[in-house]
Scaffold this motif. Structure first.
Motif, PDB file in Angstrom:
ATOM      1  N   ALA A 129       0.860  -1.180   0.000  1.00 47.33           N
ATOM      2  CA  ALA A 129       0.000   0.000   0.000  1.00 47.33           C
ATOM      3  C   ALA A 129       0.898   1.232   0.000  1.00 47.33           C
ATOM      4  N   MET A 135      -4.340   9.408   3.133  1.00 46.02           N
ATOM      5  CA  MET A 135      -5.183   8.287   2.730  1.00 46.02           C
ATOM      6  C   MET A 135      -4.306   7.069   2.453  1.00 46.02           C
ATOM      7  N   TYR A 137      -3.843   3.693   0.215  1.00 40.43           N
ATOM      8  CA  TYR A 137      -4.236   3.073  -1.048  1.00 40.43           C
ATOM      9  C   TYR A 137      -3.526   1.725  -1.175  1.00 40.43           C
ATOM     10  N   THR A 138      -4.289   0.658  -1.357  1.00 35.28           N
ATOM     11  CA  THR A 138      -3.689  -0.675  -1.464  1.00 35.28           C
ATOM     12  C   THR A 138      -3.190  -0.918  -2.885  1.00 35.28           C
ATOM     13  N   TYR A 175     -17.082  -4.542   7.935  1.00 41.08           N
ATOM     14  CA  TYR A 175     -16.766  -4.270   6.534  1.00 41.08           C
ATOM     15  C   TYR A 175     -17.742  -4.946   5.569  1.00 41.08           C
ATOM     16  N   TYR A 179     -14.879  -6.029   0.792  1.00 44.13           N
ATOM     17  CA  TYR A 179     -13.795  -5.063   0.619  1.00 44.13           C
ATOM     18  C   TYR A 179     -13.205  -4.568   1.941  1.00 44.13           C
ATOM     19  N   TRP A 180     -11.873  -4.654   2.031  1.00 49.98           N
ATOM     20  CA  TRP A 180     -11.032  -4.157   3.115  1.00 49.98           C
ATOM     21  C   TRP A 180     -11.036  -5.035   4.363  1.00 49.98           C
ATOM     22  N   ASP A 184      -7.864  -5.280   6.924  1.00 49.75           N
ATOM     23  CA  ASP A 184      -8.068  -5.021   8.347  1.00 49.75           C
ATOM     24  C   ASP A 184      -7.551  -6.184   9.195  1.00 49.75           C
ATOM     25  N   LYS A 224     -16.396   0.455  -1.211  1.00 50.24           N
ATOM     26  CA  LYS A 224     -14.937   0.598  -1.171  1.00 50.24           C
ATOM     27  C   LYS A 224     -14.534   1.869  -0.433  1.00 50.24           C
ATOM     28  N   ASN A 227     -15.358   1.655   3.387  1.00 50.27           N
ATOM     29  CA  ASN A 227     -14.494   0.758   4.140  1.00 50.27           C
ATOM     30  C   ASN A 227     -13.049   1.240   4.185  1.00 50.27           C
ATOM     31  N   SER A 228     -12.603   1.956   3.138  1.00 43.79           N
ATOM     32  CA  SER A 228     -11.236   2.490   3.181  1.00 43.79           C
ATOM     33  C   SER A 228     -11.099   3.532   4.283  1.00 43.79           C
ATOM     34  N   PHE A 231     -11.375   1.776   7.751  1.00 41.41           N
ATOM     35  CA  PHE A 231     -10.098   1.124   8.080  1.00 41.41           C
ATOM     36  C   PHE A 231      -9.161   2.102   8.783  1.00 41.41           C
TER      37      PHE A 231
END
Length: 305
Positions: A129, A135, A137-138, A175, A179-180, A184, A224, A227-228, A231
């Motif tokens: 990531a 922020m 980002y994966t 979640y 997603y995520w 997590d 998305k 959940n981002s 997280f």
């Protein structure tokens, strides 16, 4: 060490029929369990007909990825759990080099090489990531040819130590539906000093998001985004990183509004409504923390900028 396999399924009967024989034929796997998440297609009858040796658990209500997998984790008995999506095809001997890695008691999870044929053959196994403008980002590194620490193992194909999964409480239902949750889980494990590793010696093929791709893109983009953000609020405790996030988030939102990205803004609203839930979960986890956020990022080679 014994290993069993858990395969969550929702309306993916044809994928189960296609991919489950390779899993069942793997001599190292003690048992295969399919958790059907209240499918509305013919999954149940197809699985019973085409895979009679598989244990089938049928949920009454659809709960999403985390809920389905957690049912499988609670029913598991082996030392290790192989988690596979129904759209993953395994190769012969893909576990041979992965299982010995668990001789190290600090290893939580191991991810194989995961090739995406429909996306040009990229490998999504070496998860990483980057932290930018507050922020996270994966992403995934390409061409990794050695065992390497990663931020998390993707839930589509990974081996987990069951005892650690249980201590972590499995995947977080917050979640749901998707997603995520895998990011997590891996991050919460790193907080306790438990490693996630990438091992190129194992190989599987993933028909990326074969089930999710059928859903409305606006909905998936909203989830998305939600959940981002959840997280970050649930996991990050480093003061300077949180300050960075608070400073940049209004600007990120303004830019998304300018681009008419309604899905991101709607996701932010949903996450914001649950900010107290995220904070409470973060405080619970903090009691078990061994590594700080910057230490985790350093362990897996993620720059903070």
């Amino acid at each position: 060490m014994d290993i069993e396999c858990i395969v969550p399924n929702y309306n993916g009967g044809s994928l189960i029929k296609q991919n489950i024989p390779g899993v069942v034929s793997c001599s190292k796997i003690k048992r295969v369990t399919v958790i059907d998440d209240a499918s509305t297609d013919d999954s149940l009858s197809l699985i019973r007909r085409e895979a009679p040796d598989v244990r089938l658990v049928a949920r009454d209500q659809n709960g999403g990825f985390s809920a389905a997998v957690n049912d499988g984790i609670r029913a598991a008995e082996s030392d290790l759990i192989l988690l596979l999506n129904n759209d993953v095809e395994v190769t012969a001997g893909f576990l041979d080099e992965i299982l010995p890695v668990f001789a190290d008691d600090t290893v939580f999870a191991v991810c194989p090489r995961i090739i995406l044929p429909k996306l040009g053959g990229i490998d999504e196994g070496a998860k990483t990531a980057f932290w930018h403008h507050g922020m996270l980002y994966t992403d995934q590194n390409q061409g990794v040819e050695k065992v390497h620490p990663i931020l998390y193992t993707t839930g589509c194909a990974a081996v987990y130590r069951r005892s650690m999964l249980q201590e972590l409480g499995g995947f977080d239902d917050a979640y749901s539906p998707f997603y995520w949750e895998d990011a997590d889980l891996g991050y919460r494990a790193w907080k306790r000093g438990w490693k996630s590793l990438y091992h190129p010696g194992g190989l599987v093929y993933h028909q990326h998001s074969a089930s999710i791709s059928k859903l409305d893109t606006g909905r998936t983009d909203r989830i998305k985004a939600r959940n981002s953000l959840f997280f970050i609020w649930r996991n990050i405790e480093d003061r300077s990183m949180l300050s960075d996030h608070r400073r940049w988030l209004p600007l990120v939102l303004a830019e998304r509004l300018r681009r008419r990205d309604g899905a991101f803004v709607a996701g932010w609203r949903e996450a914001f409504a649950r900010r107290d839930e995220a904070k409470a979960a973060r405080e619970r986890d903090s009691r078990h923390r061994v590594l700080g956020d910057r230490e985790i990022f350093e362990q897996v080679g993620i720059p903070v900028r």
